[in-house]
Structures are given as C-alpha cells and as structure tokens.
Design a protein around this motif. Structure first.
Motif, PDB file in Angstrom:
ATOM      1  N   GLU A 139       0.813  -1.200   0.000  1.00  0.00           N
ATOM      2  CA  GLU A 139       0.000   0.000   0.000  1.00  0.00           C
ATOM      3  C   GLU A 139       0.853   1.259   0.000  1.00  0.00           C
ATOM      4  O   GLU A 139       0.389   2.326  -0.347  1.00  0.00           O
ATOM      5  N   ARG A 160      -3.890   9.945   0.210  1.00  0.00           N
ATOM      6  CA  ARG A 160      -3.754   8.698   0.963  1.00  0.00           C
ATOM      7  C   ARG A 160      -3.860   8.967   2.459  1.00  0.00           C
ATOM      8  O   ARG A 160      -4.507   8.211   3.192  1.00  0.00           O
ATOM      9  N   ARG A 164      -7.475   9.534   3.190  1.00  0.00           N
ATOM     10  CA  ARG A 164      -8.219   8.282   3.184  1.00  0.00           C
ATOM     11  C   ARG A 164      -7.996   7.506   4.474  1.00  0.00           C
ATOM     12  O   ARG A 164      -8.930   6.940   5.052  1.00  0.00           O
ATOM     13  N   GLU A 165      -6.760   7.485   4.956  1.00  0.00           N
ATOM     14  CA  GLU A 165      -6.487   6.789   6.207  1.00  0.00           C
ATOM     15  C   GLU A 165      -7.184   7.467   7.378  1.00  0.00           C
ATOM     16  O   GLU A 165      -7.686   6.805   8.291  1.00  0.00           O
ATOM     17  N   GLU A 166      -7.240   8.809   7.338  1.00  0.00           N
ATOM     18  CA  GLU A 166      -7.927   9.524   8.411  1.00  0.00           C
ATOM     19  C   GLU A 166      -9.425   9.243   8.374  1.00  0.00           C
ATOM     20  O   GLU A 166     -10.066   9.046   9.419  1.00  0.00           O
ATOM     21  N   LEU A 167     -10.008   9.213   7.167  1.00  0.00           N
ATOM     22  CA  LEU A 167     -11.432   8.893   7.049  1.00  0.00           C
ATOM     23  C   LEU A 167     -11.708   7.471   7.522  1.00  0.00           C
ATOM     24  O   LEU A 167     -12.742   7.210   8.166  1.00  0.00           O
ATOM     25  N   ALA A 168     -10.817   6.551   7.183  1.00  0.00           N
ATOM     26  CA  ALA A 168     -10.994   5.173   7.644  1.00  0.00           C
ATOM     27  C   ALA A 168     -10.929   5.093   9.165  1.00  0.00           C
ATOM     28  O   ALA A 168     -11.713   4.376   9.801  1.00  0.00           O
ATOM     29  N   ARG A 169     -10.011   5.847   9.754  1.00  0.00           N
ATOM     30  CA  ARG A 169      -9.903   5.846  11.215  1.00  0.00           C
ATOM     31  C   ARG A 169     -11.163   6.425  11.851  1.00  0.00           C
ATOM     32  O   ARG A 169     -11.681   5.888  12.846  1.00  0.00           O
ATOM     33  N   GLN A 170     -11.692   7.514  11.267  1.00  0.00           N
ATOM     34  CA  GLN A 170     -12.917   8.098  11.794  1.00  0.00           C
ATOM     35  C   GLN A 170     -14.100   7.153  11.640  1.00  0.00           C
ATOM     36  O   GLN A 170     -14.974   7.080  12.514  1.00  0.00           O
ATOM     37  N   ALA A 171     -14.140   6.417  10.516  1.00  0.00           N
ATOM     38  CA  ALA A 171     -15.226   5.451  10.322  1.00  0.00           C
ATOM     39  C   ALA A 171     -15.173   4.357  11.380  1.00  0.00           C
ATOM     40  O   ALA A 171     -16.214   3.926  11.904  1.00  0.00           O
ATOM     41  N   VAL A 172     -13.964   3.905  11.692  1.00  0.00           N
ATOM     42  CA  VAL A 172     -13.818   2.879  12.738  1.00  0.00           C
ATOM     43  C   VAL A 172     -14.272   3.425  14.086  1.00  0.00           C
ATOM     44  O   VAL A 172     -14.965   2.749  14.857  1.00  0.00           O
ATOM     45  N   GLU A 176     -18.069   3.586  14.107  1.00  0.00           N
ATOM     46  CA  GLU A 176     -18.655   2.252  14.254  1.00  0.00           C
ATOM     47  C   GLU A 176     -18.479   1.734  15.675  1.00  0.00           C
ATOM     48  O   GLU A 176     -19.373   1.095  16.236  1.00  0.00           O
TER      49      GLU A 176
END
Length: 425
Positions: free
Chosen positions: A43, A201, A204-212, A215
C-alpha cells in the motif's frame, strides 16, 4: 573560517538527510517484502521524494566542467568558482523543495533568485556548453514554484533563457528555451502530483480511522441500550419471582419463564447487534415496555396514533422507549408510566412520562434513588436522533415526575416504497 563553517554545516545537514532517506527506504522495502509473502501488493508509495532525486541532473554541467579542465574556457578560475557556486545553490534549493515550510521560506526564494542571476551571468559570459544551466535552473524553479503562478513563471524564465542564450548562440538557443520550459513544467507537475497522492492517501487513512471510531461508538451505544434494558428486566422479574414464590409457586414460575424468554431474546438481539443489522420494531418495544413496567409494579398506559413509520424511525423510537422504560424501572419509584406516540405528516412525537420522584440533584445515572438528566444512554440517543434530523429532550415534568420527549421525521414507510416500486415495474 566562517565560510568553511557554513559549508561544513550544509554538508552535515546533507549527510543527515541522506541517512534519514536511507532508513525510510529500508523500512518501505521491509514492508514490501513482508506483504509480498502474503501475496498482497504494497500500500505504501515508497519513501517521500527528496533532493537526491534531482541531484543526477547536475550531470548536465559536465560539459562546462570539461571545458574548464581542458582550458577551453576563458578565466577558468572564474568559471570554476561560478560552477561551484551554481552547484551549491542548486543543492540548497532542491533539498528545501520537498517541505512546504522550507519551500516557501524567504531564504529559498533568495537562493533561487541568486541562482537565476548567476545562470544569466555564466551563460552570457561563456556560452557554449554553459547554456545547459538554464534547464537545470528550470528544474530547481519547478521544484519551488508551484500553484497558480507556475505557468507565468515558466514562460518568464523560458523567455529570459531565450534572450540571454540568443545573444550568445543565436537561433541555436531555441532548444534551450524549450528545455527550460519543459524541465520546469514537468518537475512541478510530477512533484505536485506526488504530494497530492500522499495527501489523498493520508486523508483516506484519516477517514478510515474516523469510520472505525464511529462504528465503535455505534456498537457501544447499541450494547449499552440493549444490555441495560434486558438486564433491568431480568432483575425486576427475578425480584418479582422471589416475592411471589412464598405465596404462589405458579406465579413465580411464570416470572421465571419470562426471564428465560427475555434471556433468549437478548442472545438473539446481541447476535444481530454484532452483525450490525438489528432494526427494532416499535410495536415490539412497546409490548416489552408493558411487560417490564407491569413486572416492576408500574401501571403502563400506551397510546399510539398516526400513519405508518419507516423502519429507521421505528428503530430509533424503539431505542428511546427501551432507554426511558429502563430508567423508569430502575430509578423512578413511579406508579404510572404513560407512553404516547403521535404521528403527523411531517413529524412524529414520542413522549414517555412517569409520576415518579424525577431526577435527584447530584445523583448519577446509575445511582439508586435518582436519575441524572443526560446519562450515557440519553446522551447517545440524543446524538443518534440529531443525526437523523430529530431531537431528544429529557428532564423533570411540569407536574413532577420525569418526561422524555423525542421528535423525528416519519420517513417513508416500507409499504409506500414497495407500492412506488411496483408502479415502475
């Protein structure tokens, strides 16, 4: 001595940057090897580009260096000093081009300006192979000058290269103009694209962390609301069974059967909550509320009116009923609890009122004998309803007791969506 100290300082900074780049490069290679063993593409984009990526282009100055060594240049000492100064400025500029703070610093801009003046002087004074310094200047300028002014700066620098080289080489300078403009534009485009990709990138990683995180928050709310209500019902029914056992074993066994049914239902709901597909039914929650309130010795009064609601609205209101009834059973010491659902075309209002003691100052949400306004469950439900375009308020009633009021848009019921879909089929 001060001059040599500055040179030595720049040399030490260069070596430190080189060591840092090598360490980052080795880390990325190790990650690629580890991921390659599992058959996955890496990645990472590799280590961030540094000034080392632009150093090989200094080979364009070998022609001028060769002329100096072979004695084909007038004033070789002056030419050698100019070549050394140009290379030093080039290294200084390109190594400061990969960090926004140093790229926009005044010292970097001044070094680029001095580099431009020196290039004009060298090309105007010697000509020949020295005109290759203009494309080198374009590389350095492209690494520094980015953004909306890049086009104008590229045209201005190319025009300057054409004028200075044309006075010395005539029409042969057209290649220098093209090379200067191309080197500047391509360098700026590649570095800007690389920087944009890395920023995307990181985003995107920050958005993924916020999504986690979101959830995880949703899951914790679900478990709090689900287990809090279920365990409260089990405790209340267990107490009822203990009180009834000396007088009527059949009545006590009925309460024990209810406890078993509640436990089985809780296991099913927990599995559904874990998978993220749980959608509660408001009618089911109202029936459970009646059962829980009755077992706690509180008379339930349930009223419902209005059009059908969407599944999402029913699920949210079901969570509110569950939380409010759980608090009433635990802390209210009430004799009556009224639950009313009034639907309209634009809003649906759920109101849960009891005639208990109401909130007690200084009592926590889980303390016996009182309720605090804004406990964990109420706070989580308030955020949920706000995200769905609704609102939730909880506090003492005008005539005592405790009132929980929730408002939500009714949404489109499933039957209406199915009918609309059928019309288009």
């Amino acid at each position: 001595m001060s001059c040599w100290s500055k040179v030595n300082g720049h040399f030490q900074e260069l070596r430190a940057t080189q060591a840092e780049w090598k360490a980052e490069h080795e880390r990325v290679k190790a990650q690629r090897r580890a991921r390659g063993e599992h058959g996955r593409l890496p990645e990472e984009l590799g280590p961030p580009p540094t000034g080392f990526a632009l150093l090989p282009w200094l080979l364009l100055g070998l022609g001028a260096f060769s002329n100096i060594v072979q004695g084909k240049t007038d004033s070789p000492w002056l030419g050698g000093l100019g070549l050394l100064t140009f290379n030093s400025l080039y290294v200084f500029v390109v190594f400061r081009a990969f960090h926004k703070k140093t790229r926009t610093a005044t010292s970097t801009r001044v070094a680029l300006l001095l580099m431009t003046l020196l290039t004009c002087a060298l090309v105007g004074g010697f000509g020949g192979s020295w005109v290759a310094f203009f494309p080198l200047l374009g590389l350095a300028a492209g690494a520094i000058v980015r953004g909306p002014h890049l086009g104008k700066a590229g045209l201005a620098l190319s025009a300057l290269a054409g004028v200075v080289a044309g006075l010395k080489e005539g029409w042969d300078s057209l290649g220098v103009v093209y090379g200067t403009f191309l080197s500047m534009m391509v360098t700026a485009a590649i570095l800007s694209l690389s920087e944009a990709v890395r920023e995307l990138r990181a985003a995107r990683e920050e958005l993924a962390r916020q999504a986690v995180d979101q959830e995880r928050l949703r899951f914790s709310r679900d478990l709090h609301d689900l287990l809090g209500h279920t365990l409260s019902v089990i405790v209340v029914k267990s107490e009822a069974a203990r009180r009834l056992a000396p007088r009527s074993m059949d009545a006590a066994l009925e309460q024990v059967s209810d406890i078993e049914a509640v436990g089985r239902q809780a296991l099913t709901e927990i599995r559904e909550a874990v998978t993220g597909y749980r959608e509660g039914s408001l009618a089911t929650e109202l029936d459970r509320a009646r059962s829980a309130l009755t077992a706690a010795g509180i008379e339930p009064v349930v009223r419902r009116s209005g059009p059908p609601l969407s599944a999402r609205t029913e699920a949210l209101l079901g969570w509110v009923v569950r939380e409010a009834v759980t608090n009433a059973v635990r802390h209210s010491a009430a004799t009556t609890c009224t639950i009313s659902v009034e639907g309209a075309a634009d809003r649906v209002v759920l109101r849960i009122t009891d005639d208990g003691a109401g909130p007690v100052a200084g009592a926590s949400a889980g303390a016996a004998g009182g309720r605090a306004v804004g406990g964990t469950g109420i706070k989580g439900l308030t955020e949920r309803l706000a995200a769905a375009g609704g609102s939730l308020t909880a506090g003492p009633g005008p005539r005592g007791g405790f009132v929980v009021r929730a408002e939500l848009p009714p949404g489109e019921p499933d039957s209406a969506r199915d009918a609309a879909l059928a019309e288009h089929v």
